[in-house]
Design a protein around this motif. Structure first.
Motif, PDB file in Angstrom:
ATOM      1  N   UNK A  71       5.894  -3.421  14.241  1.00 15.33           N
ATOM      2  CA  UNK A  71       5.828  -3.254  12.807  1.00 15.33           C
ATOM      3  C   UNK A  71       6.871  -2.179  12.472  1.00 15.33           C
ATOM      4  N   UNK A  72       7.838  -2.405  11.708  1.00 12.75           N
ATOM      5  CA  UNK A  72       8.863  -1.504  11.080  1.00 12.75           C
ATOM      6  C   UNK A  72       8.527  -0.550  10.380  1.00 12.75           C
ATOM      7  N   UNK A 103      -2.255  -6.084  -2.780  1.00 12.92           N
ATOM      8  CA  UNK A 103      -3.234  -5.007  -2.044  1.00 12.92           C
ATOM      9  C   UNK A 103      -2.480  -4.123  -1.563  1.00 12.92           C
ATOM     10  N   UNK A 104      -3.384  -2.837  -1.123  1.00 12.81           N
ATOM     11  CA  UNK A 104      -2.552  -1.738  -0.561  1.00 12.81           C
ATOM     12  C   UNK A 104      -1.990  -2.135   0.769  1.00 12.81           C
ATOM     13  N   UNK A 105      -2.529  -3.144   1.442  1.00 11.63           N
ATOM     14  CA  UNK A 105      -2.163  -3.475   2.552  1.00 11.63           C
ATOM     15  C   UNK A 105      -1.054  -4.785   2.728  1.00 11.63           C
ATOM     16  N   UNK A 106      -0.633  -4.904   1.703  1.00 11.14           N
ATOM     17  CA  UNK A 106       0.531  -5.855   1.337  1.00 11.14           C
ATOM     18  C   UNK A 106       1.674  -5.697   2.491  1.00 11.14           C
ATOM     19  N   UNK A 127       3.463   0.162   2.061  1.00 14.46           N
ATOM     20  CA  UNK A 127       2.528   1.391   1.989  1.00 14.46           C
ATOM     21  C   UNK A 127       2.613   2.025   3.707  1.00 14.46           C
ATOM     22  N   UNK A 128       3.417   2.825   3.937  1.00 11.87           N
ATOM     23  CA  UNK A 128       3.484   3.262   5.330  1.00 11.87           C
ATOM     24  C   UNK A 128       1.989   3.827   5.705  1.00 11.87           C
ATOM     25  N   UNK A 129       1.145   4.145   4.794  1.00 11.06           N
ATOM     26  CA  UNK A 129      -0.267   4.458   5.455  1.00 11.06           C
ATOM     27  C   UNK A 129      -1.136   3.645   5.804  1.00 11.06           C
TER      28      UNK A 129
END
Length: 132
Positions: A71-72, A103-106, A127-129
């Protein structure tokens, strides 16, 4: 969070050391050691060991649940690897796609398949979070 003094280790089967070596070199992974029955790579800062074990090759691999990858955190690095894979004509199991759009996890993702049918996923979250 990962500490920089630790290296993750993963061992997977392969069916031919020479073709495995060529695939991972084209991906940009530095070979570290080669023995009669395995080859070890620097896989984006972690250790990947491909053990010669043709009878363990999955003839019908599926994306879920078994795959591994990176995951970059930098979109440019993700896009650079995608371009390298395309230019090197590495085999894609799944072309570039967007998961969970809107979605936020896109995130953007693609899967490669190595010569022993091991599936590798590479992704980038907007979204890095959402990394973990």
């Amino acid at each position: 969070m990962r500490e920089t003094n630790k290296v993750f280790h993963l061992a997977i089967p392969c069916k031919d050391l020479d073709e495995t070596l060529q695939f991972y070199k084209k991906l940009g992974c530095r070979p570290a050691r080669r023995y009669e029955d395995r080859v070890t790579f620097d896989f984006f800062g972690d250790q990947l060991v491909c053990h010669l074990n043709p009878e363990e090759v999955d003839e019908k691999p599926k994306m879920y649940p078994r795959h591994f990858g990176v995951t970059f955190v930098q979109r440019e690095e993700f896009e650079s690897l995608l371009k390298k894979a395309e230019q090197s004509e590495l085999p894609f199991f799944q072309e570039l796609m967007v998961r969970f759009p809107g979605k936020r996890e896109e995130h953007m993702t693609f899967f490669l398949i190595d010569p022993a049918n091991n599936l590798l996923e590479f992704k980038f979250y907007h979204d890095r979070s959402m990394l973990y």
